[in-house]
Design a protein around this motif. Structure first.
Motif, PDB file in Angstrom:
ATOM      1  N   LEU A   1       8.814  -7.329  -2.003  1.00  0.00           N
ATOM      2  CA  LEU A   1       7.620  -7.467  -1.153  1.00  0.00           C
ATOM      3  C   LEU A   1       6.820  -8.726  -1.478  1.00  0.00           C
ATOM      4  N   VAL A   2       6.808  -9.136  -2.744  1.00  0.00           N
ATOM      5  CA  VAL A   2       6.014 -10.318  -3.110  1.00  0.00           C
ATOM      6  C   VAL A   2       6.864 -11.595  -3.211  1.00  0.00           C
ATOM      7  N   ALA A   3       8.163 -11.473  -2.979  1.00  0.00           N
ATOM      8  CA  ALA A   3       9.076 -12.615  -3.142  1.00  0.00           C
ATOM      9  C   ALA A   3       8.661 -13.859  -2.349  1.00  0.00           C
ATOM     10  N   PRO A   4       8.128 -13.719  -1.124  1.00  0.00           N
ATOM     11  CA  PRO A   4       7.819 -14.938  -0.370  1.00  0.00           C
ATOM     12  C   PRO A   4       6.807 -15.860  -1.060  1.00  0.00           C
ATOM     13  N   SER A   5       5.930 -15.314  -1.894  1.00  0.00           N
ATOM     14  CA  SER A   5       4.883 -16.166  -2.491  1.00  0.00           C
ATOM     15  C   SER A   5       5.082 -16.428  -3.978  1.00  0.00           C
ATOM     16  N   VAL A   6       5.831 -15.589  -4.685  1.00  0.00           N
ATOM     17  CA  VAL A   6       5.902 -15.705  -6.154  1.00  0.00           C
ATOM     18  C   VAL A   6       6.713 -16.927  -6.574  1.00  0.00           C
ATOM     19  N   ARG A   7       6.126 -17.732  -7.449  1.00  0.00           N
ATOM     20  CA  ARG A   7       6.802 -18.925  -7.972  1.00  0.00           C
ATOM     21  C   ARG A   7       7.103 -18.792  -9.465  1.00  0.00           C
TER      22      ARG A   7
ATOM     23  N   GLU B   1       0.843  -1.210   0.000  1.00  0.00           N
ATOM     24  CA  GLU B   1       0.000   0.000   0.000  1.00  0.00           C
ATOM     25  C   GLU B   1       0.874   1.254   0.000  1.00  0.00           C
ATOM     26  N   GLU B   2       1.911   1.254   0.815  1.00  0.00           N
ATOM     27  CA  GLU B   2       2.803   2.427   0.866  1.00  0.00           C
ATOM     28  C   GLU B   2       3.525   2.599  -0.465  1.00  0.00           C
ATOM     29  N   LEU B   3       3.936   1.474  -1.040  1.00  0.00           N
ATOM     30  CA  LEU B   3       4.631   1.535  -2.329  1.00  0.00           C
ATOM     31  C   LEU B   3       3.715   2.139  -3.394  1.00  0.00           C
ATOM     32  N   THR B   4       2.464   1.697  -3.417  1.00  0.00           N
ATOM     33  CA  THR B   4       1.483   2.229  -4.374  1.00  0.00           C
ATOM     34  C   THR B   4       1.332   3.737  -4.201  1.00  0.00           C
TER      35      THR B   4
ATOM     36  N   PRO C   1       1.871   7.662 -12.725  1.00  0.00           N
ATOM     37  CA  PRO C   1       2.463   6.314 -12.729  1.00  0.00           C
ATOM     38  C   PRO C   1       1.425   5.253 -12.350  1.00  0.00           C
ATOM     39  N   ILE C   2       1.671   4.036 -12.849  1.00  0.00           N
ATOM     40  CA  ILE C   2       0.757   2.920 -12.608  1.00  0.00           C
ATOM     41  C   ILE C   2       1.373   1.981 -11.574  1.00  0.00           C
ATOM     42  N   ALA C   3       0.645   1.736 -10.517  1.00  0.00           N
ATOM     43  CA  ALA C   3       1.130   0.847  -9.457  1.00  0.00           C
ATOM     44  C   ALA C   3       0.928  -0.610  -9.840  1.00  0.00           C
ATOM     45  N   GLY C   4       1.635  -1.507  -9.143  1.00  0.00           N
ATOM     46  CA  GLY C   4       1.342  -2.931  -9.273  1.00  0.00           C
ATOM     47  C   GLY C   4      -0.083  -3.176  -8.794  1.00  0.00           C
ATOM     48  N   TRP C   5      -0.687  -4.245  -9.297  1.00  0.00           N
ATOM     49  CA  TRP C   5      -2.094  -4.496  -8.957  1.00  0.00           C
ATOM     50  C   TRP C   5      -2.369  -6.003  -8.937  1.00  0.00           C
ATOM     51  N   GLY C   6      -3.215  -6.419  -7.999  1.00  0.00           N
ATOM     52  CA  GLY C   6      -3.618  -7.822  -7.937  1.00  0.00           C
ATOM     53  C   GLY C   6      -3.447  -8.373  -6.541  1.00  0.00           C
ATOM     54  N   ALA C   7      -3.237  -9.691  -6.466  1.00  0.00           N
ATOM     55  CA  ALA C   7      -3.118 -10.355  -5.174  1.00  0.00           C
ATOM     56  C   ALA C   7      -1.906  -9.824  -4.409  1.00  0.00           C
ATOM     57  N   PRO C   8      -2.027  -9.610  -3.097  1.00  0.00           N
ATOM     58  CA  PRO C   8      -0.869  -9.169  -2.312  1.00  0.00           C
ATOM     59  C   PRO C   8       0.130 -10.294  -2.063  1.00  0.00           C
TER      60      PRO C   8
ATOM     61  N   CYS D   1      13.397   3.712 -13.229  1.00  0.00           N
ATOM     62  CA  CYS D   1      12.205   3.117 -12.623  1.00  0.00           C
ATOM     63  C   CYS D   1      12.521   1.810 -11.885  1.00  0.00           C
ATOM     64  N   ALA D   2      13.703   1.249 -12.098  1.00  0.00           N
ATOM     65  CA  ALA D   2      14.037  -0.067 -11.542  1.00  0.00           C
ATOM     66  C   ALA D   2      13.883  -0.158 -10.016  1.00  0.00           C
ATOM     67  N   PRO D   3      14.224   0.890  -9.262  1.00  0.00           N
ATOM     68  CA  PRO D   3      14.057   0.746  -7.798  1.00  0.00           C
ATOM     69  C   PRO D   3      12.611   0.471  -7.373  1.00  0.00           C
ATOM     70  N   TRP D   4      11.642   0.999  -8.125  1.00  0.00           N
ATOM     71  CA  TRP D   4      10.232   0.703  -7.792  1.00  0.00           C
ATOM     72  C   TRP D   4       9.948  -0.770  -8.029  1.00  0.00           C
ATOM     73  N   LEU D   5      10.462  -1.289  -9.145  1.00  0.00           N
ATOM     74  CA  LEU D   5      10.261  -2.714  -9.456  1.00  0.00           C
ATOM     75  C   LEU D   5      10.947  -3.572  -8.391  1.00  0.00           C
ATOM     76  N   ASP D   6      12.154  -3.179  -8.032  1.00  0.00           N
ATOM     77  CA  ASP D   6      12.904  -3.954  -7.032  1.00  0.00           C
ATOM     78  C   ASP D   6      12.120  -4.049  -5.720  1.00  0.00           C
TER      79      ASP D   6
END
Ligand code: SF4
Length: 230
Positions: free
Chosen positions: A142-148, A4-7, A43-50, A132-137
């Motif tokens: 933040l989503v690394a624990p679940s992303v496969r 949420e803060e990142l968005t 700018p467009i934030a990431g969107w979808g499942a947390p 823009c890479a730091p935003w992606l990083d």
């Protein structure tokens, strides 16, 4: 930082002068054509499942798609194509993505763009990608624990994804794996194994010419589900 803060923080970024001018000029020029709707122009934030299992990595918002509606891949032909396929694959609740209040939900999935502001001719510069890479990083961390599985739409996203995961400490092979439709690479890193999968971008340039067909996109998304264990 939370998602949420990142968005909130990314939505006011003005770090790329050329893109700030473009996104705001387009919004100003086109607002009258869409007078019944707000025109985002930011700018467009990431969107979808947390806590997604699948991350869809795109290039950048389209001038009259995400840049207009404020939601990634929403409100243009590329998005129509992508969401129809995600719905067929059971990764989106609805087959269309029209505007930010349409009730659409991503299932086990999150979307993010490598560059978060609409670029002229859909072509960000290398410098804009790096700015823009730091935003992606931050989002990837933040989503690394679940992303496969990360689905990279187009070669720009593939390159940006490989670079970003190398920065995150993943074991990205050298020379870098080549992009292709259905290309796969298994990375190992701090949050465990991660599959990168390439797909042609669902741009009109690809879908109108038959470079990308519905069965081709369906096949990639089926494989993505399998790799993600869904
Ligand atoms: Fe900021 Fe990224 Fe937009 Fe550049 S492209 S202004 S870094 S959000």
């Amino acid at each position: 930082t939370s998602l949420e803060e990142l968005t909130a923080r990314v939505s006011v970024c003005r770090a790329c002068p050329r893109l700030v001018t473009w996104r705001e000029d387009v919004a100003e020029a086109k607002r009258a054509s869409y007078s019944s709707e707000p025109y985002w122009g930011r700018p467009i934030a990431g969107w979808g499942a947390p806590d997604p299992a699948v991350l869809v990595l795109g290039l950048a918002p389209a001038a009259h798609g995400g840049n207009r509606t404020g939601r990634i891949f929403t409100g243009d032909r590329s998005g129509d194509w992508l969401f129809a396929a995600l719905h067929r694959a059971g990764l989106a609740a609805q087959a269309t993505s029209v505007h930010a209040g349409d009730g659409q939900r991503l299932l086990h999935t999150r979307m993010v763009a490598a560059v978060r502001c609409a670029p002229p001719a859909n072509k960000p510069t290398t410098e804009e990608r790096d700015t823009c890479a730091p935003w992606l990083d931050r989002e990837l961390a933040l989503v690394a624990p679940s992303v496969r599985v990360v689905v990279c739409l187009g070669s720009f996203a593939w390159e940006a994804g490989l670079k970003a995961y190398r920065r995150q400490g993943y074991d990205v092979p050298r020379p870098k794996p080549r992009f292709g439709h259905g290309a796969e690479v298994l990375l190992t890193g701090p949050a465990g194994p991660l599959h990168l999968v390439g797909s042609y971008h669902p741009s009109q340039q690809n879908t109108f010419t038959g470079t990308l067909t519905e069965p081709m996109l369906d096949a990639v998304l089926l494989r993505v589900r399998e790799l993600a264990g869904l």
